[in-house]
Design an enzyme around this catalytic site. Sequence first.
Site, short mmCIF file in Angstrom:
data_model
loop_
_atom_site.label_atom_id
_atom_site.label_comp_id
_atom_site.label_asym_id
_atom_site.label_seq_id
_atom_site.Cartn_x
_atom_site.Cartn_y
_atom_site.Cartn_z
N ARG A 31 0.84 -1.19 0.00
CA ARG A 31 0.00 0.00 0.00
C ARG A 31 0.88 1.25 0.00
O ARG A 31 1.75 1.42 0.86
CB ARG A 31 -0.91 0.01 1.22
CG ARG A 31 -1.69 1.31 1.45
CD ARG A 31 -2.60 1.18 2.65
NE ARG A 31 -3.24 2.43 3.02
CZ ARG A 31 -2.93 3.15 4.10
NH1 ARG A 31 -1.98 2.72 4.93
NH2 ARG A 31 -3.56 4.27 4.36
N ARG A 72 -9.22 19.11 7.74
CA ARG A 72 -8.28 19.55 8.76
C ARG A 72 -8.57 20.99 9.14
O ARG A 72 -8.99 21.80 8.31
CB ARG A 72 -6.83 19.44 8.26
CG ARG A 72 -6.40 18.00 8.00
CD ARG A 72 -4.92 17.89 7.70
NE ARG A 72 -4.54 16.51 7.41
CZ ARG A 72 -4.25 15.62 8.35
NH1 ARG A 72 -4.26 15.99 9.63
NH2 ARG A 72 -3.91 14.39 8.02
N LYS A 222 -12.94 2.34 0.58
CA LYS A 222 -12.63 2.43 2.00
C LYS A 222 -13.88 2.89 2.75
O LYS A 222 -14.42 3.96 2.47
CB LYS A 222 -11.46 3.39 2.25
CG LYS A 222 -10.15 2.88 1.67
CD LYS A 222 -9.04 3.90 1.84
CE LYS A 222 -8.68 4.12 3.29
NZ LYS A 222 -7.56 5.08 3.44
N THR A 280 -6.40 -1.09 10.33
CA THR A 280 -6.23 -0.15 11.43
C THR A 280 -5.97 -0.84 12.77
O THR A 280 -6.80 -1.61 13.25
CB THR A 280 -7.42 0.81 11.59
OG1 THR A 280 -7.81 1.33 10.33
CG2 THR A 280 -7.03 1.98 12.50
#
Length: 485
Positions: A31, A72, A222, A280
């Site tokens: 990845r 963000r 995802k 994760t």
Amino acid sequence: MRTKIVATLGPASMNHAAMRAMVRHGARIFRCNFSHDRAEAFTDVVRWTRQLEQEFGIRLTVMGDLSGPKLRIGEVAGSPLAIQHGDRILLGLAGKTSPDHKDLPCITLDDPAPLSGLEQDMPVSLSDGMLRFHVEKVLETDMLFVLKAENAGLLTSHKGIAFPGKFHPLPAFTEKDRRDLREGLEVGLDAFAQSFVQGPDDLDDVHAEMDRLGVRVPLVAKLERRQALDRLDEILERCDAVMVARGDLGLEMPLISLPVHQKRIIKACRRHSKAAIVATQMLLSMVKNPIPTRAETTDVANAVLDGADCVMLSEETAIGEHPVEAVRILGGIAKEAETYYHESSRQTLEARVAKKGPSEYLAYAAALLAETASGTALVCHTASGATARRIASRRPGPRIYAVTPNEHVTHLLNFYADVTPAMADTSMERHVARAERFIENCADIHEGETVIITSGQPTPGQLRARANADEQPPAPTNELKIYIK
């Protein structure tokens, strides 16, 4: 080992020696994260991967992970700030202020879209959920809000912000992703993952850009937004695999719900014969420590027992102190879990079919025949990968070999547990002959062993139908054979 390992590359592992060692211990997909690099940084990765394919005689896949619309905050005055439970801060569009609240710390966003529809009592989280707030007061609709802290922590500049459960009008496929996709294809990446998918339209956008560029490669959705779970079946029809991205998905729902949702996602993947990647914090403690915790080993094993095709390492291999050891241990846990899985399921092999059609039943019949005829392996000739996917979703005991004339299909099938992809010898016209040639040349299938072959060769009636069709679809799987080497 049947389960596939996805290893994230970074400073700790983006070199030929580390990649070689990880392949030796079971890594089949690398990845490359576009959140930190542009495509040119992965040129050597592609070159090393092709070299490793030649060295080990296996197919490997390099997957680019597109960033998506990661939100963000801007600069925070006085960062880092210590926030206590019950403290209040301002959240607003950049440039918006409130004279009545000028003493409160302020966090800002440059884009108004994420603030649209934000209402009183809605949750807001910062720093990957380490700081949690709720909207106490709306000062200006869609523009300015007072947030109240639900826990203590540090507030710093440029951290990620999330609005759990809220629909985001931002498309998942951004202009940056568009550029990264184009440049990634140019350097030779084999597959891509799209971040923050909310619905099938997000995947349609990526496919449309691939079509514009003249190439289709495997696409992973995802799952990081709560809304994606409401449209999971539609998403599964559009993608080749899904990733249970538990970091951001865990911000979108109570953490106590996450394990059950992971199981539901994997089960849905099995129904649709699509690959499931669990990601994760699989072995997060190994970023620093040479061995994982007991809870982490159990987590990995349970993902495999639930039917995950791939387990993924992130920080563990990207920046961790023990990247190769993390891959070795992950593979060992998966192998132990697989042994138990097949011991317990051999007597109860199910036909897990989403659509009751001939192709689905033929895949089931092949898996069942392999069990009852004591088959050592299943070899399927497949143009699109569909037959291999269907057989893999049944989780038969014997190893599955997928022989295909299409190189991009080998990269797709690297995402599927139990499946070893290989290129077909196209010098022979008949598909079953190609499968037999593969068996004769395969060192892992020994003389005297029984192999189940599936293939598809057009019958006269199918040839007539294809001649009258606008397109030439691949021949459907219509042949099942017991072959003794």
